[in-house]
Design an enzyme around this catalytic site. Structure first.
Site, PDB file in Angstrom:
ATOM      1  N   LYS A  50       0.833  -1.203   0.000  1.00 45.12           N
ATOM      2  CA  LYS A  50       0.000   0.000   0.000  1.00 45.12           C
ATOM      3  C   LYS A  50       0.868   1.254   0.000  1.00 45.12           C
ATOM      4  O   LYS A  50       1.630   1.498   0.921  1.00 45.12           O
ATOM      5  CB  LYS A  50      -0.898   0.011   1.237  1.00 45.12           C
ATOM      6  CG  LYS A  50      -1.773   1.264   1.339  1.00 45.12           C
ATOM      7  CD  LYS A  50      -2.624   1.254   2.580  1.00 45.12           C
ATOM      8  CE  LYS A  50      -3.422   2.547   2.712  1.00 45.12           C
ATOM      9  NZ  LYS A  50      -4.308   2.544   3.900  1.00 45.12           N
ATOM     10  N   SER A 107      -8.815   3.798   2.536  1.00 43.99           N
ATOM     11  CA  SER A 107      -7.772   4.389   1.713  1.00 43.99           C
ATOM     12  C   SER A 107      -6.912   3.334   0.996  1.00 43.99           C
ATOM     13  O   SER A 107      -6.090   3.693   0.152  1.00 43.99           O
ATOM     14  CB  SER A 107      -6.850   5.244   2.603  1.00 43.99           C
ATOM     15  OG  SER A 107      -6.232   4.444   3.602  1.00 43.99           O
ATOM     16  N   SER A 131     -10.071   1.352   6.561  1.00 46.23           N
ATOM     17  CA  SER A 131      -9.326   1.517   5.315  1.00 46.23           C
ATOM     18  C   SER A 131      -8.949   0.218   4.625  1.00 46.23           C
ATOM     19  O   SER A 131      -8.575   0.230   3.458  1.00 46.23           O
ATOM     20  CB  SER A 131      -8.055   2.340   5.565  1.00 46.23           C
ATOM     21  OG  SER A 131      -8.377   3.675   5.846  1.00 46.23           O
TER      22      SER A 131
END
Length: 354
Positions: A50, A107, A131
């Site tokens: 990520k 996210s 997220s």
């Protein structure tokens, strides 16, 4: 014979211009790492990390040490983009692989899309409000937020925990087995006593989401995976408290609300090992943003409380988008949560994009 890493890189090259899941792809480095990893336990398993800093995360380093190969960095919201919305990849705005006019969630947007599209089977994430779980739900993949403090996290507020997005709970176990020292599998003893809460006592949930998740719960009960018990869970809405903790200043009222919810959850898990809820109260919204609806309404309570929580695909809403079922267990029972999720997936298998 094409190697796993080469196949992953080829699929990224084919699909990412439309999906925009990656900010960077490390072709030469990944192929070199694969050659060096042949004799290690994970033997060149491709995975994504990520964001641009993901390669430095504790989980990525542990996976790499075990022979997994990072192939690229996935998208997160771009500068000035509200955290509730979409990611920004090298080719543009990250889109939901099931409907390109919808967001994949955030996210950990690119990580979820990369897994859903089959570019990789495993991607790292972190979860401070949902997220990992929100994009997992909206992209139709498995997502796990670990117990707070179980794995190192740079988040000083204590809200964000490392997590993983994976093609299945079994594949997610690869992550925990190699990232967590002393991990041992905990297969579920069926049926698992479980309570279903459609709203945790405060959230306003879209009826179509409630219908899909309730249907998934009923299928699990009919299959003997869970035994539904009447044990209602009523929490106080944690929105203001989460915002205060994230901002670094909490009031007596915020601390009291957090303590009240902790007591309610402690009492629940002393009686019942599994809590089920929808992951989000809404379906994936358009790229303009969610308006006044918090997609995290049902997830961030467990960032405040520290419980492990997972998203498993529950089915599709009438607009053609996936919905997720949230599984929550007591603190420190991440292995048991994975064992339960694997049993759940035998009844609710992850969908596959054509």
């Amino acid at each position: 014979m094409t190697s796993e890493v080469a196949a992953a890189l080829a699929r990224i090259g084919e699909l990412d211009p439309a999906l925009c899941a990656f900010t960077e792809v490390w072709h030469e480095n990944a192929l070199a790492r694969e050659r060096a990893a042949r004799d290690l336990p994970l033997a060149g398993l491709p995975f994504a990390v990520k964001g641009r800093t993901g390669l430095r995360s504790y989980a990525a380093r542990r996976l790499s040490d075990a022979g997994a190969v990072p192939v690229g960095a996935t998208s997160v919201p771009g500068p000035g983009t509200p955290w509730q919305t979409w990611g920004q990849g090298a080719h543009g705005r990250t889109v939901n692989p099931w409907r390109h006019d919808r967001t994949p969630g955030g996210s950990s947007a690119g990580s979820a899309v990369a897994v859903a599209a089959g570019m990789v089977e495993l991607a790292t994430g972190n979860d401070g409000a949902g997220s990992v779980r929100v994009p997992a739900a909206w992209c139709g993949v498995f997502g796990l937020k670990t117990t707070t403090g179980l794995l190192p996290s740079p988040d000083r507020t204590g809200l964000a925990s490392p997590g993983v997005l994976a093609s299945s709970a079994a594949r997610a176990e690869t992550y925990l087995r190699h990232v967590l020292d002393g991990y041992a599998p905990r297969p579920a003893t069926l049926p698992v006593p479980a309570a279903y809460s459609p709203d945790l006592g405060f959230a306003s949930v879209d009826p179509v989401v409630a219908e899909v998740t309730r249907g998934a719960v009923e299928r699990l009960a009919d299959a003997g995976v869970i035994r539904l018990v009447r044990d209602p869970v009523t929490l106080l809405d944690p929105a203001d408290t989460w915002m205060a903790v994230r901002g670094g200043s909490t009031s007596p009222a915020a601390r009291a609300l957090r303590a009240a919810n902790d007591r309610a959850l402690d009492a629940f898990f002393a009686r019942t090992p599994l809590l089920l809820t929808p992951v989000t109260p809404n379906t994936p919204h358009g790229h303009e943003g969610p308006g006044d609806v918090y997609s995290t309404a049902l997830t961030w309570a467990f960032n405040l409380s520290g419980h492990p929580a997972a998203s498993v695909p529950a089915g599709f809403t009438p607009d053609g988008c996936p919905a997720g079922l949230q599984l929550v267990t007591d603190r420190g029972t991440d292995a048991e949560l994975l064992g339960t999720a694997m049993a759940v997936e035998r009844v609710l298998p992850p969908p596959r994009l054509s």
